[in-house]
Design a protein around this motif. Structure first.
Motif, mmCIF file in Angstrom:
data_model
loop_
_atom_site.group_PDB
_atom_site.id
_atom_site.type_symbol
_atom_site.label_atom_id
_atom_site.label_comp_id
_atom_site.label_asym_id
_atom_site.label_seq_id
_atom_site.Cartn_x
_atom_site.Cartn_y
_atom_site.Cartn_z
ATOM 1 N N SER A 168 19.197 12.873 27.179
ATOM 2 C CA SER A 168 18.538 14.258 27.248
ATOM 3 C C SER A 168 18.605 14.965 26.021
ATOM 4 C CB SER A 168 19.089 15.110 28.405
ATOM 5 O OG SER A 168 20.505 15.155 28.225
ATOM 6 N N GLY A 169 17.782 15.948 25.784
ATOM 7 C CA GLY A 169 17.684 16.649 24.673
ATOM 8 C C GLY A 169 17.087 18.175 25.085
ATOM 9 N N GLU A 170 17.254 19.122 24.221
ATOM 10 C CA GLU A 170 16.798 20.490 24.463
ATOM 11 C C GLU A 170 15.378 20.427 24.853
ATOM 12 O OE1 GLU A 170 17.134 24.941 22.686
ATOM 13 O OE2 GLU A 170 17.807 23.324 21.470
ATOM 14 N N GLY A 171 15.112 20.940 26.050
ATOM 15 C CA GLY A 171 13.641 21.135 26.449
ATOM 16 C C GLY A 171 12.936 19.647 26.990
ATOM 17 N N LEU A 172 13.892 18.948 26.926
ATOM 18 C CA LEU A 172 12.968 17.560 27.271
ATOM 19 C C LEU A 172 13.388 17.079 28.603
ATOM 20 C CD1 LEU A 172 13.857 15.195 24.005
ATOM 21 C CD2 LEU A 172 11.999 16.591 24.479
ATOM 22 N N PRO A 173 12.566 16.350 29.327
ATOM 23 C CA PRO A 173 12.711 15.812 30.803
ATOM 24 C C PRO A 173 13.901 14.700 30.443
ATOM 25 C CG PRO A 173 10.598 16.318 30.476
ATOM 26 C CD PRO A 173 11.069 16.372 28.929
ATOM 27 N N PRO A 174 14.882 14.452 31.293
ATOM 28 C CA PRO A 174 15.567 13.395 30.861
ATOM 29 C C PRO A 174 15.297 12.180 31.079
ATOM 30 C CG PRO A 174 16.563 14.312 33.081
ATOM 31 C CD PRO A 174 15.246 15.149 32.460
ATOM 32 N N SER A 175 15.648 11.147 30.331
ATOM 33 C CA SER A 175 15.300 9.702 30.466
ATOM 34 C C SER A 175 16.767 8.987 30.835
ATOM 35 C CB SER A 175 14.786 9.279 29.206
ATOM 36 O OG SER A 175 13.402 9.800 28.987
ATOM 37 N N TYR A 176 16.503 7.620 30.958
ATOM 38 C CA TYR A 176 17.719 6.795 31.249
ATOM 39 C C TYR A 176 17.603 5.529 30.570
ATOM 40 C CZ TYR A 176 18.515 10.253 35.096
ATOM 41 O OH TYR A 176 18.722 11.309 35.780
ATOM 42 N N VAL A 177 18.959 4.988 29.739
ATOM 43 C CA VAL A 177 18.924 3.763 29.305
ATOM 44 C C VAL A 177 19.953 3.008 30.035
ATOM 45 C CG1 VAL A 177 19.960 2.443 27.084
ATOM 46 C CG2 VAL A 177 18.433 4.729 27.000
ATOM 47 N N PHE A 178 19.314 1.704 30.673
ATOM 48 C CA PHE A 178 20.137 0.953 31.542
ATOM 49 C C PHE A 178 20.445 -0.430 30.653
ATOM 50 C CE2 PHE A 178 19.981 -2.590 35.133
ATOM 51 C CZ PHE A 178 21.271 -2.281 35.458
ATOM 52 N N GLY A 179 21.642 -0.944 30.654
ATOM 53 C CA GLY A 179 22.275 -1.884 29.908
ATOM 54 C C GLY A 179 22.096 -3.217 31.160
#
Length: 307
Positions: A54-65
């Motif tokens: 996540s980042g300021e003002g950004l919709p969250p994303s996901y990283v999957f191993g």
């Protein structure tokens, strides 16, 4: 010619040193050294498979191993991420296999000047390679024009791969109507190995055949570490093998992990900045000082473990 499913395995190399069996006496084998290598990366990225970015003002994303094995081995991990994937807008993976890319990969795998594999390796190594690859449904007609690196990669995973986790995730993403994106091309992945000199390719194949016997034990151990979410353990275990002259494998590690980590982080940046992305990459790309998670943190993203 070889089947598309066999070609598809080549781009998903998770473990560099799954090598191990008693070879024919004619083969020039090197002693394999085994030592415990402690994990040296950030502790906060040593445990966990799914991470929120996540980042300021950004919709969250996901990283999957992921681990590049058939989903039947790790169905629980697939179920853990199914809802997160379905709620995303774009699915990002290491590479998406398009027909043109697959054809280009085939062209890289085989000699095109009339050279045959038996012309560049010993008779004993050729016989052992043919015997091993028989379990992969590779016939002598398939093997004869194959480059040493292609034979090496074919035997780098157990023969009964089936549909690997990464491809299953792609199928789910397509079924859900998500946009899709590859961080690399199939040609780039094939070029990584095709760029090695012929002598180095023969060395990789020779080492793999000489020490084939440890393959199944390593396969089981890697799955166990993965299902425990032990990224630090995966990283250390993947470095436990070496030779007196280990230069080739140090170069291979740099090309497979360090260099690709930087490239993949650069290329996933736009998707993460847009938000609602689901990024699936091999778990070995995540930990370490030069792993994807640390690189993303240095770019200003907030990284939070989900499980």
């Amino acid at each position: 010619m070889m089947t598309e499913s066999l070609v598809n395995r080549f781009a998903f190399v998770l473990l560099l040193f799954w090598i191990g069996a008693a070879p024919a006496e004619e083969i020039a084998c090197r002693p394999l050294q085994i030592s415990e290598v402690p994990y040296s990366g950030p502790d906060e990225y040593g445990q966990g498979l799914l991470w929120k970015v996540s980042g300021e003002g950004l919709p969250p994303s996901y990283v999957f191993g992921t681990i590049h094995v058939a989903e039947r081995h790790i169905s629980a991990q697939l179920e853990e991420v199914r809802d997160v994937l379905a709620g995303s807008e774009i699915f990002v993976m290491e590479a998406i296999f398009d027909p043109d890319g697959i054809e280009s990969l085939r062209n890289m795998m085989f000699f095109t000047d009339g050279t045959r594999l038996q012309d560049v390796i010993s008779a004993g190594l050729y016989a052992e390679t043919l015997a091993i690859l028989g379990a992969y449904h590779v016939t002598e007609m398939d093997l004869a024009p194959m480059k040493p690196w292609a034979a090496y990669l074919t035997m780098s995973y157990p023969a009964d791969m089936g549909v690997i986790l990464d491809q299953r995730l792609l199928h789910l993403a397509l079924d859900a109507g998500l946009d899709t994106m590859g961080l690399e091309t199939v040609v780039e992945q094939g070029s990584l190995f095709n760029s090695f000199s012929l002598d180095d390719q023969v060395r990789l194949l020779t080492d793999a055949v000489c020490h084939r016997g440890i393959l199944e034990d390593d396969f089981a151990k890697m799955i166990s570490l993965y299902t425990d979410g032990d990224l630090a353990g995966l990283s250390s275990y993947g470095q436990r093998y070496s030779f007196d002259d280990n230069t080739l494998y140090e170069t291979l590690t740099d090309r497979l992990l360090t260099t690709r980590n930087r490239l993949m982080v650069e290329r996933m940046q736009a998707a993460l900045e847009a938000g609602n992305a689901f990024v699936a990459v091999g778990a070995l790309h995540l930990p370490g000082e030069e792993g994807i998670l640390a690189l993303l943190e240095r770019r200003g993203f907030e990284i939070t473990r989900v499980f």
